[in-house]
Design an enzyme around this catalytic site. Structure first.
Site, mmCIF file in Angstrom:
data_model
loop_
_atom_site.group_PDB
_atom_site.id
_atom_site.type_symbol
_atom_site.label_atom_id
_atom_site.label_comp_id
_atom_site.label_asym_id
_atom_site.label_seq_id
_atom_site.Cartn_x
_atom_site.Cartn_y
_atom_site.Cartn_z
ATOM 1 C CG HIS A 31 0.003 1.135 7.240
ATOM 2 N ND1 HIS A 31 1.153 0.499 8.121
ATOM 3 C CD2 HIS A 31 0.740 1.731 6.576
ATOM 4 C CE1 HIS A 31 2.129 1.037 7.556
ATOM 5 N NE2 HIS A 31 2.007 2.030 6.892
ATOM 6 C CD GLU A 32 -0.827 2.356 2.784
ATOM 7 O OE1 GLU A 32 -0.407 3.497 2.824
ATOM 8 O OE2 GLU A 32 -0.251 1.233 2.889
ATOM 9 C CG HIS A 51 0.914 6.515 5.611
ATOM 10 N ND1 HIS A 51 2.006 7.057 6.216
ATOM 11 C CD2 HIS A 51 1.076 4.903 5.538
ATOM 12 C CE1 HIS A 51 3.075 6.167 6.283
ATOM 13 N NE2 HIS A 51 2.548 5.063 5.827
ATOM 14 N N GLY A 107 0.630 -1.149 -0.021
ATOM 15 C CA GLY A 107 -0.090 -0.021 0.029
ATOM 16 C C GLY A 107 0.772 1.136 -0.362
ATOM 17 C CD GLN A 133 3.612 5.578 2.486
ATOM 18 O OE1 GLN A 133 2.648 5.133 2.188
ATOM 19 N NE2 GLN A 133 4.566 4.905 3.018
ATOM 20 C CB CYS A 164 5.900 1.879 7.002
ATOM 21 S SG CYS A 164 5.158 3.277 6.430
ATOM 22 C CG LEU A 165 6.768 1.026 0.747
ATOM 23 C CD1 LEU A 165 6.049 1.469 -0.323
ATOM 24 C CD2 LEU A 165 7.932 -0.065 0.676
HETATM 25 ZN ZN ZN Z 1 3.314 3.178 5.643
#
Ligand code: ZN
Length: 169
Positions: A137-138, A141, A44, A49, A95-96
């Site tokens: 999670h998204e 963000h 995701g 991000q 997480c990226l």
């Molecule tokens: Zn993340």
């Protein structure tokens, strides 16, 4: 392809703004985000991000085939909101935007998300398990919340030192 912002970039802690209309630019953003997510092997990605303060997310929890086939459960959405939820599930998340960091999180097991799709149509999506976790999670963000906010200041400093060390290499 978009550049992924990493912690402690301040944009990651800002609350993203709702999309007023799914314009061509928003569709382009959704496609760029999907491309970036696949390139970085994430499940995701949220627009903040990529340094863009809009409520846009992409998710694909579909698994890759052993032959390296494409994943196929791509969701590209604007203004996602959880309208109902139930149960509890624990999942170890990464997480990226926080490379090398993982934490066990308690999430809602099942949720219903309302959002705008690529055509600007309102859709409702039922999610459970990993898909439910990915949505939460998204959406975190979009609200400027990161996994690493949940650990102590000491642990955060330790992480920053580690990242500094590895990025010199
Ligand atoms: Zn993340």
């Amino acid at each position: 392809m978009l550049n992924i912002r990493t912690y402690p970039d301040p944009i990651l802690h800002k609350v993203a703004k709702p999309v007023k209309e799914v314009t061509k630019d928003i569709v382009k953003l959704m496609d760029d985000m999907a491309e970036t997510m696949y390139a970085d092997a994430g499940v995701g990605l949220a627009a903040p991000q990529a340094g863009i303060g809009l409520r846009v997310i992409v998710i694909d929890i579909g698994t890759e085939t052993p032959a390296g086939g494409k994943r196929s459960n791509l969701l590209q959405l604007a203004n996602p909101a959880i309208i109902s939820s139930g149960g509890e599930i624990e999942w170890e998340e990464g997480c990226l935007s926080i490379p090398e960091f993982r934490i066990k999180m308690k999430r809602r097991e099942k949720i219903v998300v309302r959002a705008l799709d690529k055509k600007g149509k309102t859709v409702e999506i039922f999610a459970e398990g990993l898909l439910s976790v990915a949505f939460q999670h998204e959406i975190d963000h979009l609200n400027g919340k990161l996994l690493i906010d949940l650990v102590s200041k000491k642990e955060q400093d330790k992480y920053l030192k580690l990242i500094k060390k590895t990025s010199i290499l």
